[in-house]
Design a protein around this motif. Structure first.
Motif, short mmCIF file in Angstrom:
data_model
loop_
_atom_site.label_atom_id
_atom_site.label_comp_id
_atom_site.label_asym_id
_atom_site.label_seq_id
_atom_site.Cartn_x
_atom_site.Cartn_y
_atom_site.Cartn_z
N ARG A 129 0.83 -1.21 0.00
CA ARG A 129 0.00 0.00 0.00
C ARG A 129 0.86 1.26 0.00
N ALA B 122 -3.76 3.77 -0.23
CA ALA B 122 -4.24 3.14 -1.47
C ALA B 122 -3.49 1.84 -1.73
N ASP C 186 -15.85 6.20 1.42
CA ASP C 186 -14.42 5.97 1.29
C ASP C 186 -14.05 6.27 -0.14
N ASP D 278 -10.65 7.29 -3.01
CA ASP D 278 -9.27 7.58 -3.36
C ASP D 278 -9.23 8.92 -4.09
N ARG E 225 -6.07 7.59 0.16
CA ARG E 225 -7.36 7.01 0.49
C ARG E 225 -7.94 7.79 1.66
N HIS E 226 -9.20 8.25 1.54
CA HIS E 226 -9.75 9.18 2.52
C HIS E 226 -11.16 8.76 2.92
N HIS F 88 -9.24 7.54 -9.45
CA HIS F 88 -8.55 6.26 -9.61
C HIS F 88 -7.18 6.51 -10.24
N ASN G 15 -10.83 1.86 -6.14
CA ASN G 15 -11.64 2.02 -4.94
C ASN G 15 -13.09 1.71 -5.31
N ASP H 268 -12.53 -2.45 1.73
CA ASP H 268 -11.14 -2.39 1.27
C ASP H 268 -11.09 -2.81 -0.20
#
Length: 461
Positions: free
Chosen positions: A135, A140, A350, A352, A375-376, A410, A418, A424
Motif C-alpha cells: 500500500r 491506497a 471511502d 481515493d 485514500r480518505h 482512480h 476504490n 477495502d
C-alpha cells in the motif's frame, strides 16, 4: 582471472548458497543477499572485485541454490546475522563489510545492519516489507506491481518462466492467488516494527531512489528515519535503476563505489533531476490554484489511468473523469515534495483522491512531474480537507509556464480501484461510481536554490 568460490552456510535447518568473488588484495567486502539468483549478480560481483571489494552473493532462504521455504521478509534478519558472522569468521575482508542491495535485496541489507557491525549500507529502490510494498503511505492499494511480482516469484524457489495467470480486473483481488503469504501481504500493517529500530542505527547509509520508482516514498522515509550518516540520491530512473541518461552516462555501480570508498561521517541530502544535483530548497507558501473544471464522476468500471512520470499527459486530455486546476509559475527548478491541499466533497464513505502534476512545455507537451494517491474517509455530501504530497519531483520549469494539476478518483492499474462502498479495495466485489466536487485547491512548490554539480563526485567527497 578473478577467483570465484562456492560455499554453503548452514542456518536454522536451511543451507544458504554463497558465491564469493575475491578482490586481488585484502580489503573491504560487499555482501549482497538476493531472491533473484546469486549467479545473476556475477557481473556486479566482478565489478566490485575489480575495485578492491571482495563480493559475497547469497541466495536467500528457499530461493535458487538455498534450501528451505521462501517466505518473503520472514527470515532475512536472522539469516543475515548468520551470514555476516560467517563472512567475518572466514576472513573475507579486512573487517569492513558493506551490505548492498536493490529492491528486495535492499531490505536484506537494511535488516543486516540491525544484527551486526557494518561499514555501510547501500539500499537502492528499497522494497521494505509486506505492508510497505502492498500500500501507499496514504493507504491506497498497489495493484499491477504486486500482482506481477507474486505471479513471478510468490511460493516458488526460482522465478517462474511462465508467471501465474492473473487479471488486473478480477475481483476480489485477495483471491488472485493461493500462493503462500499472499493473504498475509494484504493483512500486513502499512509500517512494520522495523521502522522504530531503524532510528537507532548508526551505520552510514546511501539511500537511492528513483523519481519513477513505485517505492520512492519509502526511500525518503528510510533516509529520514536512519540515525547514522545518510546520503540520499534521487534520480530520474525507475525500479530497474537504468541511470545512464542521468549520471553522465555512467551506471549505478559508479555511484556505489564512489560512496563506499569514503562513506560520510555526516548527513547529506542530494536530490537529482534529469540534469541537476540540487542541495538547497526553499518551499514557497501555499498558492491558490485556479480550477478550470471542478466536478467529475469517478467510474471504477472505466477507471482513470495511471501514467509514468515523464509521460506526456496529453494522451488523457479528452477524459472528463477528473477535475483540473492550473497555476502560472516563473522559471526555475523544482526539487522535492509538492504539498497539495483541497477542500472537496464525495458521495462515498471511502474515496481515493489521485493527484497528477504536469508542466506545459514550450513544445506543447505536458510531461508528468509526479503523482500521489490518498485514500480518505468521508461523510458523504459534506466538505472535507484532503492533503497529499506529490513526488518528490525533479524538473526544470521553463519561462512562462503553467503547471497542470489533475484530480481524479482512480490511478489504475498501478493502484486498485476504490469500490466506493467502504470496503477495502482488495476485498471488493461490487464497484460503484462516485460523484466528486473540488471546492478549493492550493499548492506549495519546492524551488531549488542549488547549483548543478556532478553527482558521483559529490557523493564520493
Amino acid at each position: 582471472m578473478t577467483p570465484v568460490e562456492e560455499h554453503v552456510i548452514p542456518r536454522g535447518g536451511a543451507r544458504l548458497a554463497a558465491t564469493v568473488v575475491r578482490s586481488a588484495e585484502r580489503g573491504p567486502a560487499v555482501l549482497i543477499r538476493t531472491p533473484y539468483g546469486r549467479h545473476n549478480h556475477l557481473a556486479e560481483a566482478h565489478g566490485w572485485a575489480k575495485r578492491g571489494f571482495t563480493c559475497v552473493v547469497v541466495d536467500v532462504r528457499g530461493r535458487y541454490g538455498s534450501t528451505g521455504d521462501f517466505e518473503p521478509y520472514a527470515n532475512e534478519r536472522a539469516d543475515g546475522a548468520t551470514v555476516l558472522k560467517w563472512l567475518h569468521d572466514n576472513d573475507f575482508s579486512d573487517g569492513r563489510v558493506f551490505a548492498v542491495g536493490a529492491s528486495y535485496a535492499a531490505y536484506c541489507a537494511v535488516v543486516t545492519a540491525l544484527e551486526g557491525d557494518l561499514a555501510g549500507v547501500i539500499a537502492a529502490v528499497p522494497a521494505l516489507g509486506l505492508g510497505e510494498t502492498a500500500r501507499e503511505p496514504g493507504g491506497a492499494a498497489r495493484l499491477a506491481c504486486r500482482l506481477g511480482w507474486w505471479a513471478e516469484h510468490g511460493g516458488a524457489p526460482t522465478a517462474r518462466a511462465t508467471p501465474l495467470p492473473y487479471s488486473l480486473e478480477a475481483l476480489p483481488i485477495r483471491e488472485a492467488f493461493t500462493t503462500p503469504a499472499w493473504q498475509t501481504l494484504w493483512d500486513a500493517p502499512p509500517l512494520s516494527d522495523l521502522w522504530t529500530e531503524l532510528s537507532t542505527v548508526d551505520t552510514p547509509l546511501l539511500a537511492v531512489g528513483g523519481l519513477r520508482d513505485p517505492f520512492l516514498r519509502h526511500t525518503l522515509r528510510l533516509a529520514d528515519t536512519w540515525r547514522g550518516p545518510t546520503t540520499l540520491v534521487i534520480g530520474d530512473w525507475a525500479h530497474d535503476l537504468d541511470t545512464r541518461s542521468t549520471l553522465a552516462g555512467k551506471r549505478i555501480g559508479s555511484l556505489y563505489t564512489s560512496w563506499a570508498t569514503a562513506p560520510p561521517s555526516r548527513h547529506s541530502a542530494i536530490a537529482v533531476s534529469s540534469r541537476f544535483v540540487l542541495k538547497a530548497v526553499r518551499r514557497a507558501p501555499p498558492t491558490p490554484v485556479m480550477s478550470t473544471k471542478r466536478e467529475f464522476q469517478a467510474e471504477p468500471t472505466r477507471p482513470f489511468p495511471s501514467r509514468d512520470v515523464g509521460v506526456d499527459l496529453r494522451c488523457d486530455a479528452e477524459r472528463e473523469d477528473r477535475a483540473l486546476a492550473v497555476v502560472e509559475v516563473e522559471a526555475g527548478v523544482l526539487a522535492g515534495l509538492v504539498d497539495v491541499e483541497i477542500e472537496a466533497v464525495a458521495d462515498a464513505p471511502d474515496a481515493d483522491w489521485v493527484f497528477r502534476l504536469a508542466v506545459e512545455m514550450p513544445d506543447g507537451s505536458w510531461p508528468q512531474l509526479g503523482n500521489a494517491v490518498v485514500r480518505h474517509k468521508h461523510t458523504p455530501g459534506e466538505p472535507t480537507t484532503v492533503r497529499a504530497e506529490i513526488g518528490p519531483v525533479g524538473a526544470e520549469v521553463p519561462p512562462n509556464s503553467r503547471l497542470r494539476l489533475e484530480i481524479a478518483g482512480h490511478h489504475w492499474p498501478r493502484h486498485a480501484r476504490n469500490p466506493h462502498t467502504g470496503v477495502d479495495a482488495v476485498d471488493a466485489t461490487e464497484l460503484l461510481p462516485s460523484r466528486r466536487e473540488v471546492l478549493n485547491c492550493s499548492l506549495a512548490l519546492p524551488w531549488s536554490d542549488g547549483e548543478p554539480v556532478e553527482v558521483i563526485k559529490e557523493v564520493g567527497r
